[in-house]
Design a protein around this motif. Structure first.
Motif, PDB file in Angstrom:
ATOM      1  N   SER A 604      63.613 -18.010  35.720  1.00 33.37           N
ATOM      2  CA  SER A 604      62.980 -18.727  34.618  1.00 33.37           C
ATOM      3  C   SER A 604      64.033 -19.443  33.774  1.00 33.37           C
ATOM      4  CB  SER A 604      62.174 -17.753  33.748  1.00 33.37           C
ATOM      5  OG  SER A 604      63.016 -16.733  33.251  1.00 33.37           O
ATOM      6  N   VAL A 605      63.590 -20.401  32.990  1.00 29.46           N
ATOM      7  CA  VAL A 605      64.514 -21.269  32.248  1.00 29.46           C
ATOM      8  C   VAL A 605      65.450 -20.464  31.348  1.00 29.46           C
ATOM      9  CG1 VAL A 605      64.650 -23.087  30.508  1.00 29.46           C
ATOM     10  CG2 VAL A 605      62.966 -23.248  32.341  1.00 29.46           C
ATOM     11  N   ASN A 606      64.935 -19.413  30.729  1.00 31.48           N
ATOM     12  CA  ASN A 606      65.749 -18.616  29.819  1.00 31.48           C
ATOM     13  C   ASN A 606      66.486 -17.476  30.501  1.00 31.48           C
ATOM     14  OD1 ASN A 606      64.938 -20.139  27.540  1.00 31.48           O
ATOM     15  ND2 ASN A 606      63.021 -18.980  27.445  1.00 31.48           N
ATOM     16  N   GLY A 607      66.323 -17.369  31.824  1.00 31.72           N
ATOM     17  CA  GLY A 607      66.963 -16.294  32.564  1.00 31.72           C
ATOM     18  C   GLY A 607      68.367 -16.652  33.018  1.00 31.72           C
ATOM     19  N   TYR A 608      68.923 -15.792  33.867  1.00 32.88           N
ATOM     20  CA  TYR A 608      70.304 -15.961  34.325  1.00 32.88           C
ATOM     21  C   TYR A 608      70.395 -15.853  35.840  1.00 32.88           C
ATOM     22  CZ  TYR A 608      72.793 -15.766  29.830  1.00 32.88           C
ATOM     23  OH  TYR A 608      73.301 -16.044  28.582  1.00 32.88           O
ATOM     24  N   SER A 609      71.209 -16.738  36.413  1.00 30.42           N
ATOM     25  CA  SER A 609      71.657 -16.567  37.786  1.00 30.42           C
ATOM     26  C   SER A 609      73.086 -16.046  37.744  1.00 30.42           C
ATOM     27  CB  SER A 609      71.611 -17.886  38.554  1.00 30.42           C
ATOM     28  OG  SER A 609      70.291 -18.215  38.911  1.00 30.42           O
ATOM     29  N   ILE A 610      73.304 -14.893  38.377  1.00 30.90           N
ATOM     30  CA  ILE A 610      74.624 -14.271  38.414  1.00 30.90           C
ATOM     31  C   ILE A 610      75.248 -14.599  39.767  1.00 30.90           C
ATOM     32  CG2 ILE A 610      75.871 -12.083  38.342  1.00 30.90           C
ATOM     33  CD1 ILE A 610      73.616 -10.986  36.595  1.00 30.90           C
ATOM     34  N   LEU A 611      76.337 -15.380  39.749  1.00 32.10           N
ATOM     35  CA  LEU A 611      76.902 -15.929  40.975  1.00 32.10           C
ATOM     36  C   LEU A 611      78.338 -15.466  41.168  1.00 32.10           C
ATOM     37  CD1 LEU A 611      75.624 -19.617  40.597  1.00 32.10           C
ATOM     38  CD2 LEU A 611      74.483 -17.698  41.743  1.00 32.10           C
ATOM     39  N   ASN A 612      78.692 -15.269  42.430  1.00 29.59           N
ATOM     40  CA  ASN A 612      80.040 -14.867  42.804  1.00 29.59           C
ATOM     41  C   ASN A 612      80.954 -16.092  42.768  1.00 29.59           C
ATOM     42  OD1 ASN A 612      82.382 -13.948  43.998  1.00 29.59           O
ATOM     43  ND2 ASN A 612      81.347 -12.896  45.686  1.00 29.59           N
ATOM     44  N   ALA A 613      81.831 -16.127  41.774  1.00 26.22           N
ATOM     45  CA  ALA A 613      82.697 -17.294  41.609  1.00 26.22           C
ATOM     46  C   ALA A 613      83.790 -17.348  42.661  1.00 26.22           C
ATOM     47  CB  ALA A 613      83.314 -17.287  40.210  1.00 26.22           C
ATOM     48  N   ASP A 614      84.014 -16.263  43.401  1.00 29.11           N
ATOM     49  CA  ASP A 614      85.031 -16.243  44.451  1.00 29.11           C
ATOM     50  C   ASP A 614      84.501 -16.757  45.787  1.00 29.11           C
ATOM     51  OD1 ASP A 614      86.702 -15.079  42.567  1.00 29.11           O
ATOM     52  OD2 ASP A 614      86.223 -13.034  43.215  1.00 29.11           O
ATOM     53  N   ASP A 615      83.212 -16.991  45.858  1.00 27.13           N
ATOM     54  CA  ASP A 615      82.574 -17.442  47.093  1.00 27.13           C
ATOM     55  C   ASP A 615      82.135 -18.892  46.898  1.00 27.13           C
ATOM     56  OD1 ASP A 615      80.401 -18.016  48.995  1.00 27.13           O
ATOM     57  OD2 ASP A 615      80.535 -15.904  49.535  1.00 27.13           O
TER      58      ASP A 615
END
Length: 879
Positions: A604-615
């Motif tokens: 959702s717009v107010n939510g978060y995507s948690i992404l692996n910055a090393d990949d």
């Protein structure tokens, strides 16, 4: 042509994030790959004759007739099937517009994608479009009207009725998720602990006693009479003698109706003779033994709708009728009315088609007509004695003219009976004055009032009566959603899910979790096996006590049916590595990343995507997302993280042995990795990555830092709580570990951990999954060759399309690429291979078994330990 596969998607998916209802057909054109439409004699002409309405399809030409131009110039039959499937659904009153046809890496094989309104109709349309196109290509006749009729019948059978659909539509407007639970009107609105049930217009807060009272018309009338609500004089009868006595007491004209009837079934009006009364009595007894007889009240038929004990709307109901034109028979007039586009079968449209039955013929006879009679111009002929919309009646909105006394009286009726959604039926000359002054009467009360008369009146203003019902269920703009975290990636999903579930439980949540091991509700397993697909997600979100959901989303489930939810609050993508390539037309790492991206796209717009910055592949997923982004990294100096944090972004990283959260200008040292059992003293870097992702999700979910720290320290589990995840056993002279590693990347990650382990010899019991590419199996063998001093090759029970010899050959090829002299033994049975490794273990050895039948292997290991050791509580490896 050959239809190779057909599936219906029902959530965010690989083909579309916004369109959740899609049919995906996998089609092999075979010889027609060489024969586009302009090379099939007469195809264009036959298609135009069979389905001329395809002229409205613009296709890529962006104007009417564009698709026909493509067919004339030459397009492939898969493209034709797409448009035909869309059109025949539209012709069956299920408008569809989206479709695309895409080639695959296999010559002549295409994926055809189009939307549907009703799943079974979409599947039928796919098969029918295939057969229609095949017949056109072969020059054969085809009865397309039969398919359209069949689709209409499916629609009538499977689509929601207008009352239920209006409530679902209003829920959608409020972003409230919904799930249909049966083939009728039972619908779940909301998720988990915030869910509400409806069945048509009955809601789950409605009193069961109130419903029972309303279904007993005699009891309803007595309660209203005792409360001084004006009701028609009547009695309850059960045989001809009591019927005769009641008629003499009440006096003609009379009304009869079954004690528990609805929609006017079994009711008869304006009975004036004993003969008519006897017939009406037996008609009512077909529905209930006891029959209500009451005085026929002259006036107009009204329905007042009350929601949450407040007046909402009112409508005058007019019985089914036709109006003469001076030359058409009544039968012809009925046929003409039934051709009106707003009339359909049952509840499928705004109005119901007029049906001729015995009650219609009887009423016509009483009034001197037959179906062959020709009424005069403007002469009104009634076809039903009751004014129910379900029998072809119409309605006129009178909401704005109802006298305040009548509003208050209807609200009183609802409270007396105990119905928070209530339809009050009245007969009165009008509702503009109090009915106690104009001879009006309350006839009955409905616990499941139809909403169609208010939503789509024949005259007057349409009333959105679904809105107050949804507001009653979900007040103050509540959307009925619980926190949902979705986790995807190649490896690490289960570890991350389990850790986050542990942190959520410590924070006071009643958790629901899906993993490749099973479904867990509040820490208790309710189903074992691979439960990382949409069905499992839906089960968790239906669980009435769950207030925090953690859903592992594997590639197979997304491809097969889409996600099991429309939106989530947090998405975690752990990594994207080469696994499962070559399956489901996902052949490259970029395609796999696009598939995994479905999960962060659902945030959702107010939510978060948690992404692996090393990949690289995972980090690139952040491009174009509408939600917030949080990054995690094993490198505190990762320039992506540095740049992200400089812009005020949220991140977690590993620095100097510490787990750190960086939020804007504030950095929080959460805990030392050495204090986290899951980190193995910092040796299991792949688990530290999982910890970082879970810590971010916990922080975003407003778990306190102290709770997160406590949870990281206490997250210790063993082969009972997490079977098959780095379960370590100390035998007297050696160590034995069971793990589920099954691809080159997870095997490599485990090898990095094993590099820190001192052992006299490191033995691996390995296999490969048969449906992987040759190179994937070779790479797994090569990785195992680097990690282990000795290797035992075993086989899973399901070889997934290969022979054991094929798997052996490929693994040995990979092992030999690293060390052609590596000792390798082949023992096909998994348990026999494990038993051999234990029986022949040398002092100081460290044996690692990659197992598919985890519980079976664990039982064997426990048995062989014979109480000589204490099992060490360790954690799972990468997934």
């Amino acid at each position: 042509m050959k239809l190779r596969e057909l599936k219906a998607l029902r959530g965010p998916n690989y083909w579309s994030q916004k369109r959740h209802r899609l049919i995906v057909m996998n089609l092999d054109l075979e010889e027609y790959e060489y024969r586009p439409t302009n090379r099939i004699d007469g195809f264009y002409k036959r298609l135009k004759q069979l389905l001329p309405s395809l002229h409205s399809h613009a296709c890529s030409e962006e104007h009417d007739g564009g698709f026909f131009e493509r067919v004339k110039d030459g397009t492939w039959l898969g493209h034709v099937i797409e448009h035909v499937a869309i059109e025949i659904q539209t012709l069956a009153d299920m408008p569809c517009s989206f479709g695309k046809t895409r080639g695959t890496d296999k010559f002549g094989v295409y994926n055809i994608i189009f939307d549907y309104t009703c799943k079974e109709a979409g599947i039928y349309a796919a098969k029918a479009a295939f057969h229609i196109t095949e017949a056109l290509a072969e020059g054969k006749d085809y009865d397309v009207k039969r398919d359209i009729t069949n689709l209409q019948n499916i629609r009538s059978r499977d689509m929601l009725g207008p009352s239920t659909q209006s409530l679902v539509d209003e829920a959608i407007n409020r972003s409230i998720p919904y799930r249909r639970l049966d083939n009728d009107s039972l619908v779940l609105l909301g998720q988990g602990k915030k869910q509400k049930l409806i069945s048509a217009s009955i809601i789950d807060s409605t009193s069961c006693i109130g419903v029972d009272i309303a279904c007993n018309k005699d009891q309803t009338k007595r309660m209203l009479y005792n409360a001084r609500i004006p009701v028609a004089k009547g009695d309850l009868v059960f045989d001809e003698q009591t019927l005769f006595d009641a008629a003499r007491e009440i006096g003609y004209p009379l009304v009869t109706k079954p004690i528990n009837g609805n929609h006017g079934r079994g009711s008869s009006m304006n009975i004036t003779t004993w003969k008519e009364l006897i017939q009406a009595f037996h008609k009512a007894q077909k529905h209930s033994n006891k029959v209500i007889v009451e005085k026929f009240v002259i006036g107009n038929d009204y329905r007042i709708l009350v929601v949450d004990y407040k007046f909402v709307a009112a409508a005058e109901r007019i019985p089914a009728l036709v109006t003469g034109d001076g030359y058409s028979t009544i039968r012809q007039l009925i046929e003409a009315v039934n051709c009106e586009p707003n009339r359909g079968k049952g509840h499928e449209k705004e109005l119901t088609k007029l049906a001729v039955d015995e009650s219609t013929r009887s009423l016509l006879r009483r009034n001197g007509y037959t179906l062959a009679s020709v009424p005069g111009n403007s002469e009104v002929v009634y076809l039903k004695s009751t004014a129910n919309i379900s029998t072809g009646g119409t309605s006129v909105d009178v909401t704005d003219t109802v006298h305040p006394y009548n509003m208050a009286m209807a609200e009183r009726v609802a409270r007396i009976i105990g119905l928070d959604v209530c339809g009050v039926d009245l007969i009165a000359p009008c509702l503009t004055m109090p009915i106690n002054n104009n001879g009006g009467m309350v006839l009955e009360v409905n616990a499941e009032p139809g909403l169609r008369m208010h939503l789509s009146p024949a005259k007057g203003r349409s009333r959105n009566v679904a809105k107050p019902i949804i507001e009653k269920l979900f007040p103050e703009n509540e959307n009925g959603r619980i926190p949902v975290t979705a986790i995807t990636g190649t490896n690490g999903k289960t570890t991350t899910a389990r850790l986050l579930s542990h942190l959520a439980a410590l924070s006071g949540y009643y958790t629901g979790m899906t993993t490749t091991e099973g479904i867990y509700i509040n820490g208790k397993i309710v189903e074992q096996g691979d439960c990382s697909g949409p069905d499992s997600s839906e089960l968790v979100l239906r669980e009435p006590e769950v207030d925090y959901a953690i859903l592992e989303c594997a590639r197979g489930g997304i491809l097969r049916a889409g996600l099991g939810f429309s939106n989530c609050d947090i998405a975690i993508v752990t990594n994207v590595n080469e696994d499962h390539l070559g399956l489901g037309d996902i052949n490259t790492l970029d395609q796999l990343a696009s598939l995994k991206r479905v999960v962060p796209e659902s945030v959702s717009v107010n939510g978060y995507s948690i992404l692996n910055a090393d990949d690289d592949k995972v980090y690139a997923m952040g491009e174009g997302l509408d939600c917030n982004i949080a990054l995690f990294s094993m490198n505190s100096r990762n320039p992506r993280v540095t740049r992200h944090c400089m812009m005020g972004g949220l991140a977690a990283y590993y620095e100097n042995g510490n787990i750190i959260i960086k939020d804007d200008d504030h950095a929080y040292i959460v805990i030392k990795a050495a204090d986290v059992p899951l980190a193995f003293g910092g040796m299991a870097e792949f688990n530290i990555e999982n910890i970082l992702a879970a810590v971010l999700a916990a922080y975003i979910s407003n778990f306190s830092i102290s709770t997160i720290k406590e949870g990281l320290k206490s997250f210790v589990h063993n082969s009972t709580t997490i079977p098959g995840r780095m379960n370590l056993f100390d035998f007297q002279d050696f160590k034995f570990m069971v793990d589920y590693a099954h691809n080159p990347s997870s095997t490599k990650a485990l090898g990095e951990y094993l590099a820190h382990i001192e052992a006299s010899v490191k033995v691996g019991v390995i296999t490969a999954v048969g449906d992987r590419r040759d190179q994937d199996i070779i790479n797994l063998g090569k990785t195992a060759g680097k990690i282990f001093d000795e290797i035992i090759i075993k086989h899973d029970k399901d070889l997934r399309g290969r022979t054991g010899d094929e798997i052996n050959s490929l693994l040995i090829k990979g092992i030999s690429q690293y060390d052609p002299n590596k000792p390798v033994k082949i023992i096909s049975s998994e348990t026999e291979a494990v038993k051999y490794a234990i029986d022949n273990a040398r002092p100081g050895a460290f044996i690692t078994a990659f197992c598919a039948e985890v519980q079976e292997v664990l039982n064997l290991v426990h048995e062989m330990m014979e109480h000589q050791v204490t099992e060490k509580p360790l954690t799972e490896s990468m997934r």
